[in-house]
Scaffold this active site. Structure first.
Site, PDB file in Angstrom:
ATOM      1  N   ARG A 308       0.861  -1.193   0.000  1.00  0.00           N
ATOM      2  CA  ARG A 308       0.000   0.000   0.000  1.00  0.00           C
ATOM      3  C   ARG A 308       0.889   1.232   0.000  1.00  0.00           C
ATOM      4  O   ARG A 308       2.110   1.140   0.077  1.00  0.00           O
ATOM      5  CB  ARG A 308      -0.862   0.007   1.263  1.00  0.00           C
ATOM      6  CG  ARG A 308      -0.019  -0.186   2.537  1.00  0.00           C
ATOM      7  CD  ARG A 308      -0.813  -0.034   3.794  1.00  0.00           C
ATOM      8  NE  ARG A 308      -0.105  -0.485   4.972  1.00  0.00           N
ATOM      9  CZ  ARG A 308       0.832   0.196   5.615  1.00  0.00           C
ATOM     10  NH1 ARG A 308       1.204   1.393   5.179  1.00  0.00           N
ATOM     11  NH2 ARG A 308       1.419  -0.296   6.699  1.00  0.00           N
ATOM     12  N   ARG A 354       5.014  12.874  12.507  1.00  0.00           N
ATOM     13  CA  ARG A 354       3.600  12.540  12.655  1.00  0.00           C
ATOM     14  C   ARG A 354       3.059  13.249  13.900  1.00  0.00           C
ATOM     15  O   ARG A 354       3.525  13.003  15.019  1.00  0.00           O
ATOM     16  CB  ARG A 354       3.413  11.032  12.803  1.00  0.00           C
ATOM     17  CG  ARG A 354       3.944  10.221  11.641  1.00  0.00           C
ATOM     18  CD  ARG A 354       3.500   8.778  11.770  1.00  0.00           C
ATOM     19  NE  ARG A 354       4.172   7.919  10.797  1.00  0.00           N
ATOM     20  CZ  ARG A 354       3.827   6.665  10.551  1.00  0.00           C
ATOM     21  NH1 ARG A 354       2.804   6.121  11.191  1.00  0.00           N
ATOM     22  NH2 ARG A 354       4.507   5.946   9.667  1.00  0.00           N
TER      23      ARG A 354
END
Length: 468
Positions: A308, A354
């Site tokens: 992915r 993040r």
């Protein structure tokens, strides 16, 4: 890897059409990221959403939206039948699964194929093989990728204990169907091995519906480096350099960068070549990531393949100038790669942080709530991928990721300075809201990180120093 400016991409093949409409089977920042790629390619997009996400930014940005269920992921984003019904209802002929949720589910990929819908990702059988960590290890061993000592097949308790004693402790017990840092246990004490092995089996069964596990040697002071690959359906494959994802907490990545600093000479290119060999051996198509561990002695070892787009894909985009999501869409539509390996050039250095809705002062407890103030950093070569805004309510039902802050600079030292400046500008405030931004700034200022002498144990060492 060369640091020359990336060559411009040639125009796409006009005789190979893209899709009529792409349904985005995800939420949050990655859903908005995919919708933007579709908009630039001139493809209408459909956002699916749960009740909790009805006010999400992607719902406003996409051309259409469909509510597919309540807040619980199992009844919305993980409900394959609801996603496919939305695709049929809106006339979407392709589905982009983003990351997480259904993105690496071979049953969903097969259901898309049965429904005549293109999944923007690898074929179901490839996804199934690479999603089985033991099968992937066996396949990659055959393709010549180096592996840590361990098993190529799932083991029972006695087989696993004998192997662990043979290769030496510490070892790591991993779920065959695991992913995202879940379903793995490090065992240092031989006397605890049987209990930890059985506990990991039970956890794997609970999380993935598959209790099979395997064992491999655990590297205590390692670096985590991954290679981004792109493969089309015509036998062409390239790698786009490496990303260093060593800064982690509980196997969850917090900071990523490209290129990886201070690798031994030639290692990045060698890892890239082996990743491409592995991808071709698997019959891979689309964007994928090969993950490796690098030991202090300078060896590297294959861990797994992520079938992915990765959360950290922007750092590769920043140093290569290649839009990975658009390339995913083009490949899925049947277009050949528009670049060869000689066209790939890395320029400068990029770092991603993040930003999670978590409270580092309370053991990183989730901190959802309503955001009253959201001020994104700006300035040169500063990018923020986010779905949040002032007035947005962070739901407690999903992953805590609020935003990805990415910077580029001519070299790593300047990129660190730019990221620290950008983190200082970021303001996310609201009742109950806490973020990891200040904690990440502390990691960036740590001498081990600044000199690129850090390992996967850095966060544990920082947290221990705070409590010690």
């Amino acid at each position: 890897m060369s640091t020359a400016a990336p060559a411009p991409l040639p125009p796409g093949r006009a005789d190979t059409p893209l899709f009529r409409k792409v349904l985005i089977a995800n939420r949050g920042e990655i859903a908005l990221r995919v919708a933007r790629a579709c908009r630039e390619l001139g493809i209408p997009s459909v956002a699916v959403h749960s009740v909790a996400d009805r006010d999400s930014a992607v719902v406003r940005f996409a051309d259409e939206s469909v509510q597919i269920g309540p807040a619980q992921p199992s009844r919305s984003y993980l409900d394959a039948s609801a996603v496919l019904q939305a695709a049929d209802q809106t006339g979407a002929d392709a589905v982009h699964p983003g990351y997480g949720f259904l993105s690496e589910d071979p049953d969903f990929a097969d259901a898309c194929r049965e429904a005549g819908i293109t999944l923007i990702g690898p074929r179901p059988e490839v996804m199934a093989t690479l999603g089985d960590k033991a099968a992937a290890r066996s396949l990659m061993a055959g393709a010549g990728l180096p592996l840590l000592p361990g098993s190529l097949d799932p083991l029972d308790t006695e087989q696993a204990r004998r192997l662990a004693e043979e290769i030496g402790f510490p070892v790591i017990v991993k779920a065959v169907a695991g992913g995202g840092g879940r379903g793995m246990t490090v065992v240092h004490d031989p006397d605890r091995f049987t209990d930890e092995f059985r506990r990991t089996q039970a956890t794997a069964q609970m999380l993935f519906g598959d209790g099979r596990v395997y064992v491999e040697k655990y590297l205590d002071k390692a670096r985590h480096v991954e290679i981004q690959v792109l493969c089309d359906g015509h036998g062409n494959a390239v790698h786009l350099g490496e990303r260093d994802c060593t800064v982690q907490r509980r196997h969850q990545k917090l900071i990523e960068e490209s290129p990886a600093p201070k690798l031994p000479d030639g290692m990045a290119e060698e890892m890239g070549r082996t990743a491409v060999a592995g991808a071709l051996a698997a019959g891979y198509t689309g964007a994928g990531t090969f993950e490796f561990l690098v030991d202090p002695a300078g060896g590297y070892y294959f861990m797994e393949v992520n079938c992915r787009i990765q959360v950290e894909h922007p750092v590769t985009e920043m140093v290569t100038g290649i839009d990975l999501v658009q390339e995913q869409i083009r490949i899925a539509a049947g277009q050949p790669l528009r670049i060869g390996q000689a066209d790939v050039r890395l320029r400068g250095a990029a770092i991603e942080c993040r930003i999670n809705a978590e409270d580092p002062d309370r053991a990183f407890a989730p901190a959802p709530g309503t955001i009253s103030t959201f001020e994104a950093p700006g300035g040169p070569f500063t990018r923020i991928d986010t779905h949040v805004y002032a007035g947005y309510t962070v739901p407690p039902n999903y992953d805590s990721l609020l935003a990805k802050l990415i910077v580029w600079a001519p070299d790593r030292d300047q990129a660190i300075a730019r990221m620290r400046r950008a983190l200082g500008e970021l303001r996310v405030e609201g009742r109950g809201i806490h973020t990891t931004a200040r904690f990440l700034d502390g990691v960036l200022s740590h001498s081990a990180f600044q000199t690129a002498h850090h390992t996967t144990s850095l966060i544990d060492e920082i947290l221990q120093s705070r409590t010690g």
